[in-house]
Design a protein around this motif. Structure first.
Motif, PDB file in Angstrom:
ATOM      1  N   MET A 130       0.839  -1.201   0.000  1.00 10.67           N
ATOM      2  CA  MET A 130       0.000   0.000   0.000  1.00 10.67           C
ATOM      3  C   MET A 130       0.871   1.246   0.000  1.00 10.67           C
ATOM      4  O   MET A 130       1.857   1.321   0.731  1.00 10.67           O
ATOM      5  CB  MET A 130      -0.912   0.024   1.239  1.00 10.67           C
ATOM      6  CG  MET A 130      -1.927  -1.093   1.308  1.00 10.67           C
ATOM      7  SD  MET A 130      -2.923  -1.019   2.820  1.00 10.67           S
ATOM      8  CE  MET A 130      -3.778   0.517   2.558  1.00 10.67           C
ATOM      9  N   ASP A 131       0.470   2.248  -0.809  1.00 16.05           N
ATOM     10  CA  ASP A 131       1.222   3.492  -0.775  1.00 16.05           C
ATOM     11  C   ASP A 131       0.656   4.401   0.314  1.00 16.05           C
ATOM     12  O   ASP A 131      -0.412   4.171   0.867  1.00 16.05           O
ATOM     13  CB  ASP A 131       1.223   4.177  -2.143  1.00 16.05           C
ATOM     14  CG  ASP A 131      -0.181   4.541  -2.624  1.00 16.05           C
ATOM     15  OD1 ASP A 131      -0.981   5.028  -1.804  1.00 16.05           O
ATOM     16  OD2 ASP A 131      -0.465   4.351  -3.815  1.00 16.05           O
ATOM     17  N   TRP A 132       1.408   5.475   0.610  1.00 16.31           N
ATOM     18  CA  TRP A 132       1.044   6.337   1.729  1.00 16.31           C
ATOM     19  C   TRP A 132      -0.271   7.058   1.508  1.00 16.31           C
ATOM     20  O   TRP A 132      -1.051   7.251   2.443  1.00 16.31           O
ATOM     21  CB  TRP A 132       2.169   7.349   1.985  1.00 16.31           C
ATOM     22  CG  TRP A 132       3.341   6.724   2.649  1.00 16.31           C
ATOM     23  CD1 TRP A 132       4.550   6.424   2.094  1.00 16.31           C
ATOM     24  CD2 TRP A 132       3.417   6.271   4.012  1.00 16.31           C
ATOM     25  NE1 TRP A 132       5.373   5.808   3.010  1.00 16.31           N
ATOM     26  CE2 TRP A 132       4.703   5.715   4.200  1.00 16.31           C
ATOM     27  CE3 TRP A 132       2.527   6.283   5.084  1.00 16.31           C
ATOM     28  CZ2 TRP A 132       5.118   5.177   5.411  1.00 16.31           C
ATOM     29  CZ3 TRP A 132       2.937   5.754   6.292  1.00 16.31           C
ATOM     30  CH2 TRP A 132       4.215   5.207   6.448  1.00 16.31           C
ATOM     31  N   LEU A 133      -0.541   7.460   0.275  1.00  9.83           N
ATOM     32  CA  LEU A 133      -1.784   8.166   0.002  1.00  9.83           C
ATOM     33  C   LEU A 133      -2.987   7.267   0.273  1.00  9.83           C
ATOM     34  O   LEU A 133      -3.991   7.709   0.847  1.00  9.83           O
ATOM     35  CB  LEU A 133      -1.813   8.653  -1.454  1.00  9.83           C
ATOM     36  CG  LEU A 133      -3.063   9.448  -1.858  1.00  9.83           C
ATOM     37  CD1 LEU A 133      -3.220  10.689  -0.983  1.00  9.83           C
ATOM     38  CD2 LEU A 133      -2.999   9.824  -3.336  1.00  9.83           C
ATOM     39  N   GLN A 134      -2.904   6.006  -0.119  1.00  7.49           N
ATOM     40  CA  GLN A 134      -3.995   5.070   0.138  1.00  7.49           C
ATOM     41  C   GLN A 134      -4.210   4.881   1.634  1.00  7.49           C
ATOM     42  O   GLN A 134      -5.351   4.854   2.115  1.00  7.49           O
ATOM     43  CB  GLN A 134      -3.707   3.719  -0.518  1.00  7.49           C
ATOM     44  CG  GLN A 134      -4.842   2.711  -0.348  1.00  7.49           C
ATOM     45  CD  GLN A 134      -4.541   1.383  -1.010  1.00  7.49           C
ATOM     46  OE1 GLN A 134      -3.414   1.136  -1.457  1.00  7.49           O
ATOM     47  NE2 GLN A 134      -5.533   0.502  -1.080  1.00  7.49           N
ATOM     48  N   ILE A 135      -3.128   4.762   2.381  1.00  7.21           N
ATOM     49  CA  ILE A 135      -3.227   4.597   3.836  1.00  7.21           C
ATOM     50  C   ILE A 135      -3.931   5.795   4.462  1.00  7.21           C
ATOM     51  O   ILE A 135      -4.855   5.646   5.267  1.00  7.21           O
ATOM     52  CB  ILE A 135      -1.823   4.427   4.453  1.00  7.21           C
ATOM     53  CG1 ILE A 135      -1.196   3.110   3.992  1.00  7.21           C
ATOM     54  CG2 ILE A 135      -1.900   4.477   5.983  1.00  7.21           C
ATOM     55  CD1 ILE A 135       0.268   2.972   4.380  1.00  7.21           C
ATOM     56  N   VAL A 136      -3.513   6.997   4.067  1.00  7.82           N
ATOM     57  CA  VAL A 136      -4.089   8.216   4.644  1.00  7.82           C
ATOM     58  C   VAL A 136      -5.562   8.350   4.283  1.00  7.82           C
ATOM     59  O   VAL A 136      -6.410   8.623   5.145  1.00  7.82           O
ATOM     60  CB  VAL A 136      -3.305   9.459   4.163  1.00  7.82           C
ATOM     61  CG1 VAL A 136      -4.017  10.738   4.599  1.00  7.82           C
ATOM     62  CG2 VAL A 136      -1.886   9.434   4.715  1.00  7.82           C
ATOM     63  N   VAL A 137      -5.897   8.152   3.012  1.00  3.31           N
ATOM     64  CA  VAL A 137      -7.281   8.321   2.564  1.00  3.31           C
ATOM     65  C   VAL A 137      -8.210   7.337   3.269  1.00  3.31           C
ATOM     66  O   VAL A 137      -9.269   7.722   3.803  1.00  3.31           O
ATOM     67  CB  VAL A 137      -7.378   8.144   1.032  1.00  3.31           C
ATOM     68  CG1 VAL A 137      -8.839   8.037   0.601  1.00  3.31           C
ATOM     69  CG2 VAL A 137      -6.705   9.310   0.320  1.00  3.31           C
ATOM     70  N   LEU A 138      -7.834   6.064   3.293  1.00  2.00           N
ATOM     71  CA  LEU A 138      -8.695   5.052   3.909  1.00  2.00           C
ATOM     72  C   LEU A 138      -8.822   5.272   5.418  1.00  2.00           C
ATOM     73  O   LEU A 138      -9.911   5.119   5.987  1.00  2.00           O
ATOM     74  CB  LEU A 138      -8.146   3.657   3.627  1.00  2.00           C
ATOM     75  CG  LEU A 138      -8.248   3.171   2.178  1.00  2.00           C
ATOM     76  CD1 LEU A 138      -7.522   1.840   2.012  1.00  2.00           C
ATOM     77  CD2 LEU A 138      -9.708   3.023   1.756  1.00  2.00           C
TER      78      LEU A 138
END
Length: 266
Positions: free
Chosen positions: A1-9
Motif C-alpha cells: 500500500m502506498d502512503w496516500l492510500q493509507i491516509v485516505v482510507l
C-alpha cells in the motif's frame, strides 16, 4: 500500500464511523474512483482498532465510572445512574449483534449495491432531518429507561443496511424519544464500542481463515491516523451539533445519495 492510500482510507474510516453520513457509502467509492487494490482484511482490522481506541479514550472517564458502577451493581451494592447507562448500552447492542451475526454473509454481499446505498442515504437522511427539525427534548444519556434502550437498539439494526449510517439512525431514534442532540450523539457513540468490537472480531476471524502477509508499517499508520481522525471527529461533532444541529449532514446525505444514484445508474 502506498502512503496516500493509507491516509485516505484511515481518514475516511475515522470520520465516517461516527458522523451520520454512512461509512459504507464512502468506502465503496474508493475502489471505484482510484486504481488501488483492495486493502485487505488486516488493514480493515487496523482501522477498526483505531476507531475503537479513539472512542474509548474520549469517553474514558464515563466508561471507568460505568465499569465500576456496573461491577458494584452486579455484586449487589445497588444500581446508580452509571450502572444503568452501562446496562442500557448493553441492552441496546443485543439486537444488532444477533441480526448481524445471523445475516452477516447476506449483508456483506448482495446488499452492498449502490442502488441500496443511494436510496438509504437519501431516505434515512430525510428521517434524521425530520427528527432534528421537530421539537427536541433535553434528556441526556443518563435519563433513559429500558424501553428507550430497546427502541434505539432496534433502530440500530437498520444500520446493517448499507448507506443507513449506524450513528445516523441511532441519533434519529434518540431524538424522536426526546433526547437532546448532544445526549443522543453521546449515547450513540457509547453504543459504537461493542459494535466496533464485534465487527473487528468478525474481520479478525476472517483474517485467520485467509492467512496473508501483513504490511506492519501500513497497519500501524492506519491505526494511528484512523484513531486521530476519529477522536477529532467525535470532539468537533459534539461541538458543532450544539450550534447548527443535524441539518448540514442531512443536506450532505441527500446530495451525496443523488450523486451516487446518478453516477452509478444513469
Amino acid at each position: 500500500m502506498d502512503w496516500l492510500q493509507i491516509v485516505v482510507l484511515a481518514v475516511i474510516q475515522g470520520l465516517t464511523e461516527f458522523l451520520p453520513v454512512s461509512s459504507s457509502a464512502h468506502l465503496i467509492l474508493v475502489p471505484e474512483l482510484t486504481p488501488w487494490d483492495d486493502q485487505g482484511l488486516a488493514f480493515d482490522v487496523a482501522l477498526h482498532i483505531g476507531s475503537l481506541t479513539a472512542v474509548v479514550v474520549y469517553f474514558r472517564h464515563e466508561l471507568w465510572r460505568v465499569l465500576q458502577s456496573s461491577l458494584a451493581a452486579v455484586s449487589g451494592k445497588g444500581v446508580d445512574e452509571d450502572a444503568r447507562l452501562g446496562f442500557w448500552v448493553a441492552l441496546a447492542t443485543l439486537p444488532v449483534c444477533v441480526v448481524g451475526l445471523v445475516f452477516h454473509d447476506l449483508i456483506s454481499s448482495s446488499m452492498r449495491a449502490t442502488l441500496i446505498i443511494g436510496i438509504s442515504l437519501i431516505g434515512f437522511g430525510l428521517l434524521l432531518g425530520y427528527a432534528d427539525f421537530r421539537k427536541r427534548g433535553t434528556r441526556t444519556e443518563y435519563q433513559l429507561g429500558w424501553k428507550d434502550a430497546v427502541w434505539i437498539g432496534g433502530a440500530q439494526v437498520l444500520a446493517l443496511i448499507p448507506g443507513t449510517s449506524r450513528s445516523g439512525i441511532t441519533i434519529t431514534a434518540a431524538l424522536m424519544l426526546g433526547m437532546s442532540r448532544e445526549g443522543a450523539a453521546r449515547f450513540s457513540f457509547l453504543m459504537s464500542i461493542p459494535v466496533i468490537v464485534l465487527a473487528g472480531g468478525l474481520e479478525t476471524v476472517g483474517l485467520f481463515r485467509q492467512p496473508q502477509l501483513i504490511d506492519w508499517p501500513a497497519m500501524i499508520w492506519g491505526t494511528l491516523l484512523s484513531g486521530l481522525s476519529a477522536y477529532l471527529c467525535i470532539h468537533y461533532f459534539l461541538v458543532l451539533i450544539k450550534k447548527v444541529g443535524m441539518q448540514p449532514f442531512v443536506v450532505y446525505r441527500v446530495v451525496f445519495g443523488i450523486w451516487l444514484l446518478w453516477f452509478f445508474h444513469f
